[in-house]
Design an enzyme around this catalytic site. Structure first.
Site, PDB file in Angstrom:
ATOM      1  N   GLU A   1     -48.119  69.221 -30.860  1.00 17.42           N
ATOM      2  CA  GLU A   1     -49.073  69.731 -31.845  1.00 17.42           C
ATOM      3  C   GLU A   1     -50.290  68.820 -31.970  1.00 17.42           C
ATOM      4  O   GLU A   1     -51.405  69.283 -32.152  1.00 17.42           O
ATOM      5  CB  GLU A   1     -48.399  69.897 -33.215  1.00 17.42           C
ATOM      6  CG  GLU A   1     -47.361  71.014 -33.254  1.00 17.42           C
ATOM      7  CD  GLU A   1     -47.960  72.390 -32.965  1.00 17.42           C
ATOM      8  OE1 GLU A   1     -49.182  72.568 -33.100  1.00 17.42           O
ATOM      9  OE2 GLU A   1     -47.193  73.288 -32.577  1.00 17.42           O
TER      10      GLU A   1
ATOM     11  N   TYR B   1     -51.695  71.399 -41.250  1.00 19.88           N
ATOM     12  CA  TYR B   1     -51.356  72.257 -40.117  1.00 19.88           C
ATOM     13  C   TYR B   1     -50.127  71.713 -39.378  1.00 19.88           C
ATOM     14  O   TYR B   1     -49.151  72.426 -39.132  1.00 19.88           O
ATOM     15  CB  TYR B   1     -52.537  72.377 -39.132  1.00 19.88           C
ATOM     16  CG  TYR B   1     -52.064  72.872 -37.804  1.00 19.88           C
ATOM     17  CD1 TYR B   1     -51.782  74.216 -37.620  1.00 19.88           C
ATOM     18  CD2 TYR B   1     -51.790  71.982 -36.754  1.00 19.88           C
ATOM     19  CE1 TYR B   1     -51.251  74.675 -36.427  1.00 19.88           C
ATOM     20  CE2 TYR B   1     -51.271  72.425 -35.562  1.00 19.88           C
ATOM     21  CZ  TYR B   1     -51.010  73.775 -35.400  1.00 19.88           C
ATOM     22  OH  TYR B   1     -50.460  74.219 -34.220  1.00 19.88           O
TER      23      TYR B   1
ATOM     24  N   ASP C   1     -54.496  77.239 -38.204  1.00 16.93           N
ATOM     25  CA  ASP C   1     -55.387  76.545 -37.263  1.00 16.93           C
ATOM     26  C   ASP C   1     -56.543  77.487 -36.934  1.00 16.93           C
ATOM     27  O   ASP C   1     -56.670  78.552 -37.563  1.00 16.93           O
ATOM     28  CB  ASP C   1     -54.623  76.101 -36.008  1.00 16.93           C
ATOM     29  CG  ASP C   1     -54.245  77.266 -35.108  1.00 16.93           C
ATOM     30  OD1 ASP C   1     -54.347  78.444 -35.558  1.00 16.93           O
ATOM     31  OD2 ASP C   1     -53.869  77.030 -33.953  1.00 16.93           O
TER      32      ASP C   1
END
Ligand code: SF4
Length: 363
Positions: A43, A126, A144
């Site tokens: 991520e 996020y 996002d």
């Protein structure tokens, strides 16, 4: 068009999105694991890096640092060297700091909720939502750039993609539509839809699983949502570089403070308003800052690189270096790096391009 106002419509939406995702999702390395650490690394890498570019870095990084303990034990230089080429090095430094905190305070384990994850350095809302929902199955939403675009279109929301009010609305909608039984797949499905179908330009509405719910599509103008953010001006910079060589070695330095690449190694450089007629400024810089002489200079092809809102043109020369090194501030380290070990040095992409132009390194 079905409006996403009733629980029946929301259920239909979730079902359609999940069925599409399970059939069409790309087989990506981080989708073959439930390991929270690996999902965290992916991520962070995927912020500001496209999937295809991230995959080889992801694999190399995990081969070097397979878990929180190995990452926490590494030096910053080792971490940056494994990140070199990916750009946005602050991500790597924060990941490293986060690993140290987890190793020191949580026996190397990532906590299982978004609320706890967000307290770790480098983990924002996020990333916390992504790790919590994908690795731990928590019903935590995430937003996002892809999710903003998909929701702005589904609900025909006004505001540009970076505006605070639009982001706030999207977070609220993401929380209310999230499938509590399959939060990880649901979140990934939204991002996958944004990446592969609801693209910024020319979205493929004809194969979209949730087209029946889409306000922008109903209006016949999907690309109008979200609005474009105000344009940011780009500045042009000119950079002079000298690749100082000894047989089998190249001269690299590290500065005390650096505008963009703090903690990285670099080729000696100087910023100018425009091109230099010859390498004399760089020869003088070598003498003044490093006490070294340079001779037999040859020009290399110019290289170009973009950093945030700057377009940088690098004009480079290569030459033979002699003399005894005496470093002056702002340089704190300098050494002749063996060519076979260049990948152990965290070098920014703009210098990797120069080394590639000199045929000393592969990008
Ligand atoms: Fe995006 Fe088109 Fe699907 Fe709407 S119908 S969500 S605009 S791909």
């Amino acid at each position: 068009m079905q409006k996403l106002r009733t629980s029946a419509a929301i259920k239909n939406f979730r079902r359609a999105l999940l069925a599409w995702y399970r059939k069409n999702r790309r087989d990506l390395p981080w989708r073959r694991t439930q390991d929270p650490y690996r999902i965290w690394v992916s991520e962070i890498m995927l912020q500001q890096t496209v999937v295809a570019a991230a995959i080889p870095f992801y694999e190399r990084f995990l081969a070097a640092f397979p878990n929180v303990a190995t990452l926490a034990a590494a030096s910053e230089t080792e971490v940056l060297a494994r990140w070199a080429g990916l750009g946005y090095y602050r991500r790597a430094k924060l990941l490293h700091q986060g690993a140290k905190v987890l190793q020191g305070e949580c026996q190397g384990r990532l906590p299982g909720t978004a609320e706890a994850l967000i307290k770790i350095p480098g983990i924002g809302p996020y990333t916390a939502g992504a790790i919590a929902s994908i690795a731990f199955g928590e019903a935590a939403p995430l937003v996002d750039g892809n999710v903003i675009r998909v929701f702005a279109r589904l609900f025909a929301l006004t505001g540009h993609a970076k505006s605070g009010p639009l982001k706030k609305t999207v977070w609220e909608r993401a929380a209310s539509l999230l499938d509590p039984k399959h939060p990880g797949d649901f979140n990934q499905a939204l991002m996958e839809l944004g990446a592969t179908v609801c693209r910024p330009v020319l979205p493929s509405c004809e194969r979209c699983p949730v087209a029946d719910f889409c306000g922008a599509q109903a209006q016949g103008k999907p690309e109008a949502f979200p609005e474009s953010p105000p344009e940011t001006k780009t500045a042009a910079l000119h950079r002079l570089v000298l690749l100082g060589r000894k047989p089998g070695e190249v001269f690299l330095v590290k500065r005390e403070k650096s505008r963009w690449f703090q903690g990285m190694w670099e080729l000696p450089q100087d910023f100018r308003d425009g091109p230099a007629a010859d390498p004399r400024p760089m020869v003088a810089l070598f003498r003044k800052h490093f006490g070294l002489d340079v001779k037999n200079l040859n020009a290399l092809p110019d290289t170009r690189h973009a950093v945030t809102h700057h377009r940088i043109t690098t004009q480079a020369w290569t030459g033979e270096v002699s003399g005894r090194m005496r470093l002056q501030k702002p340089y704190v380290f300098g050494e002749f790096a063996p060519l076979g070990r260049l990948t152990d040095y965290p070098l920014p992409n703009l210098d990797r391009k120069v080394l590639q132009a000199a045929r000393l390194l592969e990008i």
